[in-house]
Design a protein around this motif. Structure first.
Motif, short mmCIF file in Angstrom:
data_model
loop_
_atom_site.label_atom_id
_atom_site.label_comp_id
_atom_site.label_asym_id
_atom_site.label_seq_id
_atom_site.Cartn_x
_atom_site.Cartn_y
_atom_site.Cartn_z
N GLN A 1 0.83 -1.21 0.00
CA GLN A 1 0.00 0.00 0.00
C GLN A 1 0.86 1.26 0.00
O GLN A 1 0.55 2.24 -0.67
N VAL A 2 1.97 1.24 0.77
CA VAL A 2 2.87 2.38 0.78
C VAL A 2 3.48 2.57 -0.60
O VAL A 2 3.57 3.71 -1.11
N ALA A 3 3.89 1.48 -1.26
CA ALA A 3 4.48 1.56 -2.59
C ALA A 3 3.46 2.13 -3.59
O ALA A 3 3.80 2.94 -4.46
N GLY A 4 2.23 1.69 -3.47
CA GLY A 4 1.19 2.18 -4.37
C GLY A 4 0.92 3.66 -4.17
O GLY A 4 0.70 4.41 -5.13
N MET A 5 0.95 4.11 -2.91
CA MET A 5 0.75 5.53 -2.63
C MET A 5 1.87 6.37 -3.22
O MET A 5 1.64 7.42 -3.82
N LEU A 6 3.13 5.90 -3.08
CA LEU A 6 4.27 6.64 -3.62
C LEU A 6 4.22 6.70 -5.16
O LEU A 6 4.56 7.73 -5.76
#
Length: 227
Positions: free
Chosen positions: A206-211
């Motif tokens: 999820q963090v990777a997708g947000m970035l």
């Protein structure tokens, strides 16, 4: 010598006994500020009423005729602008008492004459059905000289907030807050709010997708140049 004017002459009923039920009515509780001199106190009083679920505020001859719209008033209200919008300014205490059947003054020290002086909680405990009180009103005097004797003598009770006798003078808005809280408590109070839901933590994907989404957005608006 100051004379005491009987309640009946002021269109108020006789002072109730300790166990005499007060009349029921749909009229909301009213807070009356007499000759208020500081705009900030008016705003802070409005905030104090709103957090306790009250909204009937009346000002008697305030120092500033436009006090309800002054910047300091609005700022100190901290969002209680609906209370300010509904508030009324009147020229006399008689006008402010229209429809009131039970009247309480606020006084730091007891008077030699006039109504009995009690703490708010002590006085409210003498009212068997606080939820059904008809036309309850609380008077607060000027910051400069407090409550006038003649105004206190019109009341069924004088409320004195228990404080350190070495420094017992409360700020006007603080006194309004305490009385509003005690009266709300006497009516059953509000339930303590439930704790907020603990925040959930995003996983790595999820963090990777947000970035990735953030990077694409910055490129789209021309803030970031991939080259």
């Amino acid at each position: 010598v100051l004379s005491s004017r009987p309640a009946a002459a002021l269109r108020l009923p006789p002072r109730p006994g300790l166990h005499q039920p007060l009349p029921r009515s749909s009229l909301k509780t009213r807070f009356i500020l007499i000759e208020t001199s500081h705009a900030g106190n008016v705003g802070a009083a409005a905030r104090a009423l709103k957090v306790m679920g009250f909204d009937d505020l009346v000002l008697v001859k305030p120092r500033w005729p436009d006090v309800l719209t002054l910047e300091e008033t609005v700022q100190r209200a901290s969002g209680a602008t609906d209370v300010l919008a509904k508030a009324r300014i009147v020229a006399s205490l008689d006008e402010a008492l229209d429809g009131v059947s039970h009247l309480c003054a606020t006084a730091m020290t007891p008077r030699d004459f006039g109504p009995p002086t009690r703490s708010p909680r002590e006085h409210f405990a003498t009212i068997p059905t606080p939820q059904g009180v008809g036309g309850m009103a609380f008077l607060f005097g000027s910051e400069r000289f407090g409550m006038k004797n003649d105004d206190v003598y019109r009341c069924h009770a004088a409320l004195s907030i228990p404080t350190d006798p070495r420094f017992g003078s409360l700020n006007l808005a603080s006194a309004v807050q305490v009385v509003a809280y005690e009266w709300r408590l006497a009516q059953g109070g509000f339930a303590v709010q439930d704790a907020t839901t603990p925040p959930t933590h995003a996983d790595a994907s999820q963090v990777a997708g947000m970035l990735k989404h953030l990077e694409e957005s910055l490129v789209d608006i021309g803030f970031l140049d991939p080259a």
